[in-house]
Design an enzyme around this catalytic site. Sequence first.
Site, PDB file in Angstrom:
ATOM      1  N   GLY A  54       0.763  -1.245   0.000  1.00 41.72           N
ATOM      2  CA  GLY A  54       0.000   0.000   0.000  1.00 41.72           C
ATOM      3  C   GLY A  54       0.790   1.289   0.000  1.00 41.72           C
TER       4      GLY A  54
ATOM      5  CE1 TYR B 248      -8.674   1.584  -9.548  1.00 39.61           C
ATOM      6  CE2 TYR B 248      -6.661   1.712 -10.839  1.00 39.61           C
ATOM      7  CZ  TYR B 248      -7.614   0.968 -10.179  1.00 39.61           C
ATOM      8  OH  TYR B 248      -7.501  -0.393 -10.151  1.00 39.61           O
TER       9      TYR B 248
ATOM     10  CB  CYS C 240     -14.540   3.896 -29.887  1.00 40.52           C
ATOM     11  SG  CYS C 240     -13.647   3.722 -31.430  1.00 40.52           S
TER      12      CYS C 240
ATOM     13  CE1 TYR D  45      -1.645  -3.407  -8.536  1.00 41.42           C
ATOM     14  CE2 TYR D  45      -0.490  -1.425  -7.813  1.00 41.42           C
ATOM     15  CZ  TYR D  45      -0.980  -2.689  -7.555  1.00 41.42           C
ATOM     16  OH  TYR D  45      -0.796  -3.237  -6.308  1.00 41.42           O
TER      17      TYR D  45
HETATM   18  N1  LLP Z   1      -1.312  -6.988  -0.737  1.00 35.82           N
HETATM   19  C1  LLP Z   1      -2.621  -7.109  -1.039  1.00 35.82           C
HETATM   20  C2  LLP Z   1      -3.429  -8.085  -0.315  1.00 35.82           C
HETATM   21  C3  LLP Z   1      -3.178  -6.285  -2.035  1.00 35.82           C
HETATM   22  O1  LLP Z   1      -4.468  -6.397  -2.313  1.00 35.82           O
HETATM   23  C4  LLP Z   1      -2.354  -5.356  -2.711  1.00 35.82           C
HETATM   24  C5  LLP Z   1      -2.910  -4.489  -3.754  1.00 35.82           C
HETATM   25  C6  LLP Z   1      -0.990  -5.292  -2.383  1.00 35.82           C
HETATM   26  C7  LLP Z   1      -0.504  -6.110  -1.380  1.00 35.82           C
HETATM   27  C8  LLP Z   1      -0.020  -4.353  -3.048  1.00 35.82           C
HETATM   28  O2  LLP Z   1      -0.333  -3.024  -2.852  1.00 35.82           O
HETATM   29  P1  LLP Z   1       0.687  -1.847  -3.312  1.00 35.82           P
HETATM   30  O3  LLP Z   1       1.932  -1.924  -2.458  1.00 35.82           O
HETATM   31  O4  LLP Z   1       1.001  -2.054  -4.745  1.00 35.82           O
HETATM   32  O5  LLP Z   1      -0.097  -0.620  -3.077  1.00 35.82           O
HETATM   33  N2  LLP Z   1      -4.917  -1.190  -9.555  1.00 35.82           N
HETATM   34  C9  LLP Z   1      -4.764  -0.181  -8.541  1.00 35.82           C
HETATM   35  C10 LLP Z   1      -4.159  -0.727  -7.276  1.00 35.82           C
HETATM   36  C11 LLP Z   1      -4.891  -1.923  -6.714  1.00 35.82           C
HETATM   37  C12 LLP Z   1      -4.196  -2.526  -5.538  1.00 35.82           C
HETATM   38  C13 LLP Z   1      -4.777  -3.831  -5.173  1.00 35.82           C
HETATM   39  N3  LLP Z   1      -4.149  -4.501  -4.093  1.00 35.82           N
HETATM   40  C14 LLP Z   1      -3.973   0.988  -9.101  1.00 35.82           C
HETATM   41  O6  LLP Z   1      -3.652   0.966 -10.282  1.00 35.82           O
HETATM   42  O7  LLP Z   1      -3.712   1.950  -8.390  1.00 35.82           O
END
Ligand code: LLP
Length: 404
Positions: free
Chosen positions: A233, A311, A338, A367
């Site tokens: 996160g 987003y 489109c 992502y």
């Molecule tokens: N662990 C779990 C259980 C998760 O669901 C996620 C991300 C992570 C770790 C990794 O999170 P990060 O460190 O990358 O923030 N598609 C969206 C982000 C969706 C994140 C989903 N879960 C975007 O493009 O911002």
Amino acid sequence: MKYLNKSFSIEGVRAKYLAKKFGTPIYCYSYKKLKENIISFKKNFKSFSPLICFSVKSNANVNLLREIKKFGVGADVVSMGELMKALKARINNKKIVFSGVGKTTKELNYAINKNILLINVESKSELIEIEKIAKYKKKIVNIGIRLNPNTDARTINQISTGKKEDKFGLTEKKFTELVKYTKKSKYINLKCLSVHIGSQIVNNLPYEKMLKVIDRVIRKSNHKFEFVDLGGGIGIPYQNKSKKLNYKRYSVSISKFLKNHNSKIIFEPGRSIIGDTGILISKIIYIKKTKNKDFIILDSAMNDLIRPALYGANHKIIPVIKKSKSSKKTYEFVGPICESTDKFLTSKNFQKLKEKDLIIICDVGAYGMSLSSNYNVRPKPIEILIKGSKINIIKKRQKLIDLI
Ligand code: LLP
């Protein structure tokens, strides 16, 4: 990644050269940046040396996973496909955690056969399913239980996961009930409490609140957790002036928490490791002038990078060749798809552009490719890794013929 004589370069390789050689669009990654990110992530938390499990959903390129693995990093996976890719990259199975609310019997079976470190369970039904498989295989399965700490991550709504109305994890009450249940089970070994409250978090307060909740729940559960998995996160600055998470402060909060709990910390970072290592090089197909603004129509689109459409994410856009003197224009950068949401950014004061010019969409390592699709029957871009000035094709451009 920087301008060399006004020409944008990745570890000394000019983006212009790549575009000429491979065509556009191109996802291009810098190994140097990736290495820096992993080393600095480790350094920030070195006082309790966590197990780092890279979140494969943020970028599932096997060749990148191989590079990441070389730093002793594990993987956080959410499907059988991701688990297979992590194993293909030779990530140690004892460094793999499996999260997700809907793991199927087939996926659980596979994970159990592969003896991964932890399956992070998100419901009682899932736990019962694991128990059934474990009993059949006469195996003891190591699990974590995901807590929903009812904590607002103060991030984009669609990527917030830790509030009670979200589908993820179990409430405090259900969590402690499930802990009790596992104590009676012969086939389940409860090793971990896991959480993940959301993505692109730049504020320390949600993490601090989350740690307080975990502290309380562990005391209530009266169970010794070998691991506490804090999820991922951590956000990155997408704009020059964006707010950043204070790593030091987060590390201090965790150290304080660990004074009362003797557990090994697991992190599941995705974006903070890979986000700023990647760029998307695109070419301008047409410039369409209208009364109020000029549309820059690129050869990359929302199928290549969906974050802005999905987003409202703002990825910086910069020219491949920087002009020292240029009039400034307001441009709306869009793709050829489109749909009106196929729009990347409106930028004021951009240097004057012309058709066939190249531009770069920044910070697309996380992502970007992993959320890409074949919408409008568009082939997915090539992926290139620059490592020590060497150009490595880490995924070929999809061929139209394979889509038809
Ligand atoms: N662990 C779990 C259980 C998760 O669901 C996620 C991300 C992570 C770790 C990794 O999170 P990060 O460190 O990358 O923030 N598609 C969206 C982000 C969706 C994140 C989903 N879960 C975007 O493009 O911002």
